[in-house]
Design a protein around this motif. Structure first.
Motif, PDB file in Angstrom:
ATOM      1  N   HIS A   1       3.173  -1.626   4.045  1.00 19.51           N
ATOM      2  CA  HIS A   1       2.773  -0.223   3.878  1.00 19.51           C
ATOM      3  C   HIS A   1       4.002   0.610   3.566  1.00 19.51           C
ATOM      4  O   HIS A   1       4.937   0.655   4.352  1.00 19.51           O
ATOM      5  CB  HIS A   1       2.085   0.297   5.139  1.00 19.51           C
ATOM      6  CG  HIS A   1       0.634  -0.075   5.206  1.00 19.51           C
ATOM      7  ND1 HIS A   1       0.194  -1.309   5.603  1.00 19.51           N
ATOM      8  CD2 HIS A   1      -0.484   0.649   4.899  1.00 19.51           C
ATOM      9  CE1 HIS A   1      -1.135  -1.334   5.542  1.00 19.51           C
ATOM     10  NE2 HIS A   1      -1.569  -0.157   5.117  1.00 19.51           N
TER      11      HIS A   1
ATOM     12  N   GLU B   1      -6.241  -2.675   6.726  1.00 13.70           N
ATOM     13  CA  GLU B   1      -5.473  -2.983   5.516  1.00 13.70           C
ATOM     14  C   GLU B   1      -4.460  -4.086   5.785  1.00 13.70           C
ATOM     15  O   GLU B   1      -4.343  -5.056   5.031  1.00 13.70           O
ATOM     16  CB  GLU B   1      -4.773  -1.709   5.014  1.00 13.70           C
ATOM     17  CG  GLU B   1      -5.766  -0.728   4.400  1.00 13.70           C
ATOM     18  CD  GLU B   1      -5.219   0.694   4.234  1.00 13.70           C
ATOM     19  OE1 GLU B   1      -6.032   1.610   4.079  1.00 13.70           O
ATOM     20  OE2 GLU B   1      -3.984   0.880   4.263  1.00 13.70           O
TER      21      GLU B   1
ATOM     22  N   THR C   1      -3.200   2.011  -3.859  1.00 13.59           N
ATOM     23  CA  THR C   1      -3.618   2.960  -2.829  1.00 13.59           C
ATOM     24  C   THR C   1      -4.701   2.261  -2.015  1.00 13.59           C
ATOM     25  O   THR C   1      -5.110   1.145  -2.348  1.00 13.59           O
ATOM     26  CB  THR C   1      -4.243   4.226  -3.442  1.00 13.59           C
ATOM     27  OG1 THR C   1      -5.367   3.812  -4.231  1.00 13.59           O
ATOM     28  CG2 THR C   1      -3.254   4.978  -4.296  1.00 13.59           C
ATOM     29  N   ASN C   2      -5.217   2.971  -1.007  1.00 18.05           N
ATOM     30  CA  ASN C   2      -6.220   2.291  -0.192  1.00 18.05           C
ATOM     31  C   ASN C   2      -7.539   2.095  -0.933  1.00 18.05           C
ATOM     32  O   ASN C   2      -8.470   1.520  -0.397  1.00 18.05           O
ATOM     33  CB  ASN C   2      -6.424   3.017   1.147  1.00 18.05           C
ATOM     34  CG  ASN C   2      -6.933   4.419   0.930  1.00 18.05           C
ATOM     35  OD1 ASN C   2      -7.238   4.805  -0.201  1.00 18.05           O
ATOM     36  ND2 ASN C   2      -7.039   5.193   1.997  1.00 18.05           N
TER      37      ASN C   2
ATOM     38  N   TYR D   1       0.826  -1.203   0.000  1.00 23.27           N
ATOM     39  CA  TYR D   1       0.000   0.000   0.000  1.00 23.27           C
ATOM     40  C   TYR D   1       0.862   1.255   0.000  1.00 23.27           C
ATOM     41  O   TYR D   1       1.808   1.366   0.784  1.00 23.27           O
ATOM     42  CB  TYR D   1      -0.888   0.040   1.247  1.00 23.27           C
ATOM     43  CG  TYR D   1      -2.129  -0.796   1.120  1.00 23.27           C
ATOM     44  CD1 TYR D   1      -3.135  -0.436   0.230  1.00 23.27           C
ATOM     45  CD2 TYR D   1      -2.293  -1.940   1.881  1.00 23.27           C
ATOM     46  CE1 TYR D   1      -4.280  -1.208   0.102  1.00 23.27           C
ATOM     47  CE2 TYR D   1      -3.449  -2.720   1.760  1.00 23.27           C
ATOM     48  CZ  TYR D   1      -4.428  -2.334   0.868  1.00 23.27           C
ATOM     49  OH  TYR D   1      -5.569  -3.085   0.754  1.00 23.27           O
TER      50      TYR D   1
END
Ligand code: ADP
Length: 717
Positions: A303, A316, A286-287, A235
């Motif tokens: 991340h 996530e 991306t989220n 991410y």
């Protein structure tokens, strides 16, 4: 009724025991209680409403905002023989009408509906025409303003439910809810005296790490290169970062997909499907990516930057390891990440109150990123759970590094910021410490400060990070607004006066998870995976929809010999045994599984060995029949088609014959031009894992050829 639920668990899903919380939740619902259940991701929420829906008369509604998850669940339910359907925006008008018509006729045990699809008339017509015993509300935190994913459409639900003639039971489920959010869910949904279950937020199969103070690019390269066979999500906070990371991986020859709001719907859908089908292993996103990703075998979530709050991070990161196997969650943290998040909050649409909630959440996230406490404890604590033991495997628990005394650098930075009198941002302070010849710096005469150039031996970016670290530790503060300026806090004074020293730990350790994916992989397991991939492709579903890796691994270990034995494997219920049993058994047999059954099969019925002996004496064994056809000139594909076997099975037969000393024509198995290359690769990489060998060779070299070389040269383990 709980006995029936237990039977359904075994018959439908192939599981022997309920997980923590499941039994209580299910029996509560079956006794007619409203329910609020907070189970961690992967904790098994779906079964908690699916089993009651199967047992209660009528059609249960499942409200879920996750479109692809609905599809997966409906597919999975149908696969195990439960009638279910969904209504959401992915359906065309005709499909939609079909589902509605069938629903009205009471065809389904479960009907999944997206909240956006529901409006008052639609809800009314459903509730008038259907007998609805239960409404299950998934991702129930979406009803709360205090949650991180508020959805106004959830707010309507309670009103509609209250107006129903026979109010059904309501069961709300979520994975992330602080006490505040839990109370809000109960109020907003007007649950009636609900039984509340909180099974805990800890995810024992996740190893959490925060990595800081490293060259992120180098870290990523070696991290991803060491996990080529694993599914992972990376991410990043912005589209641009996604593109950068994606290109960086591509340059290193690591095939990845990318997913962000700047791509077309079609591109995103295609990449997502490839990821779900295991055609690409790494997704950089991306989220925007993830709502509804319930791919069970994600082995790591990395991340690239810090998220804005713990809820988002845990949600996530929690996409790793839904199948319960060991998985890793790594947060690459730079103190400057805080600025990005602050910027996003300030640019956001929320009102002042919402923004200040977000800022305080950001602070907690910051604390997570630099805490020395057990990371798992930190998170569960945040959700209000106490008494969880330290996990023993997060980067804090494993951190053996001695803290470094950074008091001198801190004094330099603090006194420089002090002298700049709260008029400039972090970037300018870093430039001063660096001794930069920046035009604006000179215009302001900042080169005349006594601290000018004090840290000239360090790169400017490192100095800025150092300043942000001091912010995150509370020695400096940033003002609000788009161009925040930096100034001292009261905590800076004792440091400047030499009364307090500053220690910093630098953590960069990431323990490779003990995932079984990394362990030696047996050829039978590889063959089962290959078979699953082919079968899934024919059915147009992702491989995990047929079986999880853990199920195939158990099959490879135990080597069941009969359909009954297959049913004792975790994850195989009667529908799957019936549908796939023959295929699985024929692969096991082709790998010479007879008589190897161990563990739970030591007490297997006698007929098993008798029947396999019969096969050996009465008729020609299957693999010899395959060999005869191969020797007669047929290609494996044709043999597979003629014999109704998969290609992998046929290839397995041929190799097995070779292993047993039968003559085979190697030139038809191993292309002459690759033979030496394969020998070399096996020599270098060992014979335990096939995948690295395959990856090291040109794409056109097949597993068949590799098996061939191993057999011809006696490389087998
Ligand atoms: P959640 O929605 O809570 O994240 P799921 O309902 O998707 O979790 O379940 C996660 C996984 O755990 C699924 O693959 C499910 O089949 C499996 N699972 C659920 N209950 C059990 C059980 N009692 N025994 C074994 N596996 C289970």
């Amino acid at each position: 009724m709980i006995e029936q639920a237990r039977q359904a668990l075994k018959r439908v899903y192939g599981y022997d025991t309920f997980r923590k919380g499941q039994e209580g939740i299910i029996s509560g619902i079956l006794q007619g209680r409203d329910t609020l259940a907070i189970l961690p991701t992967g904790g098994g929420k779906s079964i908690c409403y699916q089993i009651p829906s199967m047992l209660l008369p009528g059609t249960s509604l499942v409200i879920s905002p996750l479109i692809s998850l609905m599809k997966d669940q409906v597919d999975a339910l149908r696969r195990v023989g439960v009638s279910a359907a969904f209504l959401n925006s992915s359906l065309g008008a005709a499909e939609y009408r079909d589902v509605m018509r069938n629903a009205m006729m009471g065809e389904y045990k479960l009907l999944y509906v997206a909240p956006e699809r529901l409006d008052a008339p639609m809800f009314q017509s459903l509730s008038e025409q259907l007998s609805i015993p239960l409404i299950a509300i998934d991702e129930a935190h979406c009803v709360s303003q205090w949650g991180h994913d508020f959805r106004p459409s959830y707010r309507q639900l309670s009103g509609w439910i209250a107006r129903m003639k026979d109010r059904p039971l309501v069961a709300a489920f979520t994975a992330t809810a602080t006490n505040e959010v839990a109370a809000d869910i109960s109020n907003m949904l007007k649950l009636r005296d609900p039984s509340v279950f909180v099974t805990g937020f800890a995810r024992p199969n996740l190893s959490l790490s925060v990595v800081t103070g490293v060259d992120k690019k180098k870290f990523l390269e070696s991290f991803a290169a060491g996990r080529k066979e694993q599914s992972g999500i990376i991410y990043a906070a912005t589209r641009k970062e996604v593109e950068n990371v994606y290109e960086q991986l591509a340059r290193r020859g690591i095939q990845a997909g990318k997913y962000h709001g700047g791509l077309s719907d079609a591109e995103r859908a295609e990449t997502q499907e490839k990821f779900r089908f295991d055609d690409i292993r790494v997704m950089v996103a991306t989220n925007a990516f993830g709502m509804g990703i319930d791919k069970p075998n994600v082995r790591y979530v990395l991340h690239w930057q810090m998220t804005g709050d713990i809820e988002s991070y845990y949600q996530e990161a929690g996409r790793a390891g839904r199948d319960g196997e060991e998985s890793e969650c790594i947060l690459l943290f730079e103190p400057a990440d805080m600025q990005v998040q602050r910027f996003l909050i300030e640019q956001g649409t929320g009102d002042t109150e919402r923004k200040s909630i977000q800022l305080s959440k950001l602070h907690t996230m910051m604390n997570y990123s630099r805490t020395q406490r057990c990371l798992q404890q930190f998170i569960v604590d945040y959700f209000g759970e106490t008494g969880v033991e330290a996990c023993g495997k997060c980067s804090s628990c494993l951190d053996k590094s001695e803290p470094v005394n950074r008091t001198e650098e801190a004094k330099m930075a603090l006194s420089c910021v002090g002298r700049m009198k709260g008029r400039f941002g972090v970037t300018m302070a870093a430039k001063v410490l660096k001794g930069s010849r920046d035009k604006r710096l000179l215009e302001f005469g900042l080169d005349r400060l006594s601290t000018y150039g004090l840290m000239r031996h360090l790169p400017e970016k490192e100095i800025a990070d150092w300043l942000y670290w001091l912010v995150s530790e509370g020695y400096l503060k940033l003002s609000e607004g788009q161009y925040p300026v930096v100034s001292l806090t009261a905590n800076a004074l004792p440091v400047l006066e030499g009364r307090e020293s500053i220690m910093q730990r630098v953590r960069a350790t990431v323990r490779q998870s003990a995932s079984n994916d990394n362990a030696a992989v047996s050829p039978l397991f590889e063959a089962l995976k290959q078979w699953r991939k082919e079968k899934a492709a024919v059915e147009g579903v992702p491989p995990f929809m047929l079986f999880f890796d853990a199920t195939l691994r158990e099959i490879a270990n135990v080597q069941p010999q009969t359909a009954d034995q297959l049913l004792t494997v975790k994850g195989i219920g009667s529908a799957k045994a019936e549908k796939y049993g023959d295929g699985l058994l024929s692969i096991i047999h082709s790998f010479g599984g007879e008589g190897k059954a161990t563990g739970s099969f030591t007490a297997a019925p006698k007929e098993t060995s008798a029947s396999s002996k019969r096969a050996a004496s009465d008729e020609q064994p299957s693999h010899l029949t395959t060999l005869a056809l191969f020797q007669a000139g047929q290609e494996p594909d044709e043999i597979a088609k003629d014999r109704g076997l998969s290609r992998v099975t046929v290839e397995g037969h041929i190799i097995r014959c070779a292993d047993e000393g039968e003559e085979v024509d190697w030139s038809r198995i191993i292309p002459a031009e690759y033979e030496q290359l394969i020998v070399q690769a096996v020599g270098e990489l060992g014979n335990e894992k096939l995948r690295p060998i395959k990856d090291a060779l040109p794409e056109e070299v097949t597993y068949f050829a590799i098996h061939g070389v191993m057999s011809k040269y006696g490389f087998k383990a």
